[in-house]
Design a protein around this motif. Structure first.
Motif, short mmCIF file in Angstrom:
data_model
loop_
_atom_site.label_atom_id
_atom_site.label_comp_id
_atom_site.label_asym_id
_atom_site.label_seq_id
_atom_site.Cartn_x
_atom_site.Cartn_y
_atom_site.Cartn_z
N SER A 192 0.83 -1.21 0.00
CA SER A 192 0.00 0.00 0.00
C SER A 192 0.86 1.25 0.00
N LYS A 241 -0.99 7.94 -4.02
CA LYS A 241 -2.40 8.34 -3.97
C LYS A 241 -2.80 9.12 -5.22
N ARG A 261 -9.96 5.95 -16.06
CA ARG A 261 -9.99 4.55 -16.50
C ARG A 261 -11.12 4.28 -17.50
N ARG A 292 2.17 2.46 -3.30
CA ARG A 292 1.20 3.08 -4.19
C ARG A 292 1.11 4.57 -3.92
N TYR A 339 -0.32 -1.14 -9.95
CA TYR A 339 -1.70 -0.67 -9.79
C TYR A 339 -2.73 -1.62 -10.44
N TYR A 377 -1.61 8.77 -8.17
CA TYR A 377 -1.75 7.80 -9.26
C TYR A 377 -3.12 7.11 -9.17
N GLU A 378 -3.50 6.73 -7.96
CA GLU A 378 -4.78 6.04 -7.78
C GLU A 378 -5.96 6.94 -8.15
N GLU A 379 -5.86 8.22 -7.81
CA GLU A 379 -6.91 9.17 -8.16
C GLU A 379 -6.99 9.37 -9.67
N ILE A 422 -6.12 7.18 -11.98
CA ILE A 422 -6.67 5.96 -12.56
C ILE A 422 -8.19 5.95 -12.43
N LYS A 423 -8.67 6.28 -11.26
CA LYS A 423 -10.12 6.30 -11.03
C LYS A 423 -10.81 7.31 -11.94
#
Length: 295
Positions: free
Chosen positions: A21, A26, A36, A24, A163, A28-30, A32-33
């Motif tokens: 975790s 954050k 995507r 990763r 990811y 990048y995760e935002e 992607i969401k």
């Protein structure tokens, strides 16, 4: 002893999960969401793995935080090139004051990225790879010269695996591949996506394959409701334009041509093609050798 072993295993697993975790980002995760769904949509239309599109977007734009991304919506670092006639900005990259493409919306950047890869001869070999072969695509992009970074392929692969981006290829790619085992090959004309019809194709079957509305396939190609595809027709998956690109100024009519077939050949709306040539829509077909203006 068994209880102690159990708790030791649990601690190790928790530490591993915590470490994964922590690796990763954050931002990048935002990113992607947020993007995507656009990447999956581009995959359906252009056959480029969504994982590759997302990984390139993340890497090239710094998860949307680079100056080029924030000010010009350019998420893939695409430079102007000789054929670009849209908005542009100057930015220092490999050399000072280089010309980069600028877009009104981020979605436009994603679409241009798809067209850039699909229309580039040096990337043609990539489209022979499976849509789930993200490693092959990553290595192929480096081989084709998309970026000068010697570690470009490994960086893309690392992002995809960190990811779990390949899940978007599996969900969209494998399901699509099972439903359409013999898909149409997409092409570009006038920067528009099209396919070549096969005998037995219908507006409904083409629309389903490319996630479009049946009425839009008919509308884009200016065809009557009861039209039956014979095979060999150009079928656009986007609305045609008012004129051709700058590298197509005029066209000399050949045997078998009509104003409609010319409009399909160059991705121009039929009414606009008539207007460009000062002709009425009920005018007789042009003669062989006549010059038809395309812009």
């Amino acid at each position: 002893m068994k209880n102690l072993t159990y708790w030791l295993v649990m601690v190790v697993l928790l530490l591993a999960a915590s470490t994964a975790s922590a690796q990763r980002n954050k931002a990048y995760e935002e990113y992607i969401k947020k993007y995507r769904s656009i990447a999956v949509d581009e995959m359906k239309h252009y056959r480029i793995p969504a994982s590759i599109t997302l990984a390139q977007g993340l890497l090239e734009s710094g998860a949307g935080r680079s100056q080029l991304a924030r000010k010009s919506n350019n998420h893939f670092g695409i430079k102007c090139g000789g054929s670009w006639d849209g908005r542009s900005v100057r930015y220092t990259d490999d050399a000072p004051n280089e010309c980069f493409r600028a877009y009104k919306h981020v979605k436009d950047s994603y679409r241009d990225h798809s067209k850039f890869l699909r229309s580039g001869a040096r990337y043609a070999f990539l489209f022979r790879l499976k849509i789930t072969d993200y490693k092959g695509w990553a290595k192929g992009l480096k081989k084709a010269g998309y970026a000068t970074d010697p570690n470009y392929a490994n960086r893309l692969i690392n992002i995809i695996e960190t990811y779990d981006l390949d899940k978007y290829d599996r969900k969209g790619g494998l399901k699509w591949a099972e439903e359409f085992p013999n898909p149409h090959q997409p092409y570009l004309a006038n920067e528009l996506l099209y396919v070549i019809a096969r005998p037995g194709d219908t507006f409904k079957s083409i629309a389903k394959e490319f996630d479009l509305k049946k009425k839009n396939v008919r509308k884009y190609n200016e065809l009557p409701k009861n039209y039956t595809f014979r095979g060999g027709e150009i079928v656009y998956l986007e609305e045609k334009r008012k004129k051709a690109t700058q590298d197509h100024i005029s066209y000399a009519v050949k045997q078998g041509d009509s104003m409609y077939t010319i409009s399909q050949m160059f991705g121009i709306k039929l009414k606009n093609l008539y207007q460009l040539n000062g002709m009425k829509e009920d005018a007789p077909a042009p003669n062989v050798g006549d010059i038809i203006w395309l812009r």
